[in-house]
Design an enzyme around this catalytic site. Sequence first.
Site, mmCIF file in Angstrom:
data_model
loop_
_atom_site.group_PDB
_atom_site.id
_atom_site.type_symbol
_atom_site.label_atom_id
_atom_site.label_comp_id
_atom_site.label_asym_id
_atom_site.label_seq_id
_atom_site.Cartn_x
_atom_site.Cartn_y
_atom_site.Cartn_z
ATOM 1 N N GLU A 47 -3.786 -0.964 -8.862
ATOM 2 C CA GLU A 47 -4.845 -1.055 -8.255
ATOM 3 C C GLU A 47 -5.905 -0.230 -8.465
ATOM 4 O O GLU A 47 -5.677 1.029 -8.287
ATOM 5 C CB GLU A 47 -4.585 -1.017 -6.719
ATOM 6 C CG GLU A 47 -5.549 -1.746 -5.617
ATOM 7 C CD GLU A 47 -5.443 -1.488 -4.393
ATOM 8 O OE1 GLU A 47 -4.155 -1.695 -3.717
ATOM 9 O OE2 GLU A 47 -6.231 -2.010 -3.472
ATOM 10 N N ARG A 290 10.679 6.322 -7.082
ATOM 11 C CA ARG A 290 9.324 7.097 -7.456
ATOM 12 C C ARG A 290 9.499 8.351 -8.011
ATOM 13 O O ARG A 290 10.513 9.170 -7.732
ATOM 14 C CB ARG A 290 8.517 7.134 -5.989
ATOM 15 C CG ARG A 290 7.972 5.926 -5.768
ATOM 16 C CD ARG A 290 7.383 6.160 -4.077
ATOM 17 N NE ARG A 290 6.247 7.074 -4.332
ATOM 18 C CZ ARG A 290 4.977 6.302 -4.221
ATOM 19 N NH1 ARG A 290 4.910 5.105 -4.227
ATOM 20 N NH2 ARG A 290 3.819 6.975 -4.531
ATOM 21 N N LYS A 300 -2.440 8.466 -3.844
ATOM 22 C CA LYS A 300 -4.138 8.226 -4.129
ATOM 23 C C LYS A 300 -4.828 8.340 -2.791
ATOM 24 O O LYS A 300 -6.051 9.260 -2.834
ATOM 25 C CB LYS A 300 -4.275 6.727 -4.455
ATOM 26 C CG LYS A 300 -3.950 6.155 -5.966
ATOM 27 C CD LYS A 300 -4.513 4.703 -6.166
ATOM 28 C CE LYS A 300 -3.549 4.084 -7.106
ATOM 29 N NZ LYS A 300 -3.719 2.819 -6.971
HETATM 30 P P1 ATP Z 1 -0.257 5.474 -4.288
HETATM 31 O O1 ATP Z 1 1.028 5.344 -3.290
HETATM 32 O O2 ATP Z 1 -0.618 6.718 -4.614
HETATM 33 O O3 ATP Z 1 -1.526 4.792 -3.762
HETATM 34 P P2 ATP Z 1 0.368 3.140 -5.509
HETATM 35 O O4 ATP Z 1 1.898 2.630 -5.562
HETATM 36 O O5 ATP Z 1 -0.488 2.339 -4.462
HETATM 37 O O6 ATP Z 1 0.264 4.439 -5.429
HETATM 38 P P3 ATP Z 1 -0.462 1.457 -7.383
HETATM 39 O O7 ATP Z 1 -1.732 1.421 -8.212
HETATM 40 O O8 ATP Z 1 -0.205 0.045 -6.798
HETATM 41 O O9 ATP Z 1 -0.510 2.656 -6.672
HETATM 42 O O10 ATP Z 1 0.622 1.739 -8.748
HETATM 43 C C1 ATP Z 1 1.000 1.129 -9.693
HETATM 44 C C2 ATP Z 1 2.150 1.353 -10.236
HETATM 45 O O11 ATP Z 1 2.514 2.428 -10.355
HETATM 46 C C3 ATP Z 1 3.319 0.574 -9.286
HETATM 47 O O12 ATP Z 1 3.928 -0.282 -10.091
HETATM 48 C C4 ATP Z 1 3.837 1.650 -8.626
HETATM 49 O O13 ATP Z 1 5.195 1.226 -8.344
HETATM 50 C C5 ATP Z 1 3.699 2.748 -9.487
HETATM 51 N N1 ATP Z 1 3.932 4.087 -9.048
HETATM 52 C C6 ATP Z 1 2.886 4.673 -7.794
HETATM 53 N N2 ATP Z 1 3.285 5.769 -7.689
HETATM 54 C C7 ATP Z 1 4.588 5.813 -8.416
HETATM 55 C C8 ATP Z 1 5.671 7.297 -8.310
HETATM 56 N N3 ATP Z 1 5.038 8.244 -7.849
HETATM 57 N N4 ATP Z 1 6.441 7.274 -9.385
HETATM 58 C C9 ATP Z 1 6.612 6.163 -10.289
HETATM 59 N N5 ATP Z 1 5.878 5.015 -9.963
HETATM 60 C C10 ATP Z 1 4.687 5.036 -9.247
HETATM 61 MG MG MG Z 2 -0.266 0.542 -3.955
#
Ligand code: ATP
Ligand code: MG
Length: 586
Positions: A47, A290, A300
């Site tokens: 996102e 994760r 983020k």
């Molecule tokens: P945050 O929790 O930091 O806001 P998010 O998961 O909301 O991160 P997205 O932009 O939705 O961020 O993530 C894109 C992809 O990255 C998703 O498929 C998510 O599962 C993966 N992702 C995010 N954080 C991690 C992590 N710590 N380890 C592995 N994959 C991750």
């Molecule tokens: Mg997210």
Amino acid sequence: MSAGPTESAAPPADAAAPARQDFIRQIVREDLASGKHAAVRTRFPPEPNGYLHIGHAKAICLDFGIAAEFGGHCNLRFDDTNPEKEDLAFVRAIEDDVRWLGFDWAELRHASDYFEVYYLAAEKLIRQGDAFVCDLTAEQIRAYRGTLTEPGRDSPFRDRSIEENLDLFRRMRAGEFADGTRTLRAKIDMASGNMNLRDPALYRIKHLAHQNTGDAWPIYPMYDYAHALGDAVEGITHSLCTLEFEDHRPLYDWVVDRVDLAGHPELLASLSARGLPVVAAKPRQIEFSRLNINYTVMSKRKLTQLVADGLVDGWDDPRMYTLQGLRRRGYTASSLRLLVDRVGISKQNSVIDFSVLEGALRDDLDARAPRRMAVIEPLKLVLTNLPEGHAETLTFPNHPKDEAQGTREVPFSRQLWIERDDFAEVPPKGWKRLIPGGEVRLRGAGIVRCDEVIKDDSGAIVELRGTLDPESRPGMEGANRKVKGTIHWVSAAHAVEAQVRLYDRLFVVEKPDDESTGKTYRDHLNPDSKRSATGFVEPAAAQAAPEQAFQFERLGYFVADRYDHTAAAPVFNRSVTLRDAWTAWS
Ligand code: ATP
Ligand code: MG
């Protein structure tokens, strides 16, 4: 633009490396072998509401890595269904990060490319009796939802006629209703043990401009709905995501099955009309754990907060755990890929020790980074038995284990800078470096004896004077004479003054975002995470291109700052020390 070891052109999948054996790759192998899929298609779906962090590197390496290893393809898809939090600057940075990590996408897509399809699919759900327009407020919806131990209650609007639902949904789309007054909800099961299945919202009203679609839409699809359909539109075979989506999988499958895009190509006509190739297939969601690393925050939202609160110097502050920050700190793309390989892929939640991150960088740079000499806390050493104006050049290998890196010329003269803490008037036990009257080897130049310590009025040491043993010079008989210590140096007349930024971990505790103690990560900042020193580097270091990495002998790995470094005014960031002082202390 960049040169040397930070270059990211290296192919991510090392042909010589043993095939990776995690459970997801196992599933992919089986699906290809059984003929379930002719080719593998994955996607990385960020996102665009912030910068990518090191956790995302794991997802990127997995999504793009699997496609590369199995001859498939991976899309970069921006899940841009939340216009109030999203920004084009994030989109650009994310593209830059993915490329820097060494990957490229088959197609660049946006959830917003599919808004028309999503809308038509929602009408289809309404016609099937699978969705209804609900007039409850957000607060009422919460109250009706029930709890983990109590079933929810049906919305009083659940049994509206298909005609009424279609009419209301079309009017939602036409912008007739105010924000928050209605939602489109899936009709699933208010008694389900899985809260995600209790008639979840599919669409909400938001009169808000979108970065891609402008004012075209006053309604926006919810993440779960848009994500599942986005995967289906693109023919994603294996939709890989982190474990927190496990509970959403039944909803994901529900959306994919009820909409059945592959069986209704007419829904996709709007895409073909816009030249977007469509595959349409039934995707399978698979979750993995994760990446978590201690001493960091990795969300983020929290990283955004650090910037907003001025606790760091921006998104690409070298102490940040964003990919932009890590890159500026001197983390190489290959070191992050190595980290992800070392951590592996599983469903087991775990916290990786910070030393594993640093270890991956050390191992990567140890093998590749040229060696240079730099002095960070300078103390002058005058070799009194060399004539005034004496100057010569010595030839040094660029890398002790890699002859292919060749050699460089290092100027040597009568006045040198050495490291202040390589001299001790009163040495502690076990000291091997310089002391008054003692000898030490000047790396690659000969053996010096300290004859005199010059102090100022306050008693501070301002200069050392010594004698260089002529028999110990390179090529002379005494060149290999044993002395206890070897120190690095630079020629004072030739060295270039440099700003050296000494970075350390941003947090002093393992779980900076553990709020159970009543503290927040703001309370755990390392006050010494950034120091700056004015040192001197040998000429061959000053000439580095931005982002070039070196081992400064005995000091650590440093990178020429991506933005601030020039040959005339060098700026180096310490990426990592040679040894892990944190683990040694604790
Ligand atoms: P945050 O929790 O930091 O806001 P998010 O998961 O909301 O991160 P997205 O932009 O939705 O961020 O993530 C894109 C992809 O990255 C998703 O498929 C998510 O599962 C993966 N992702 C995010 N954080 C991690 C992590 N710590 N380890 C592995 N994959 C991750
Ligand atoms: Mg997210």
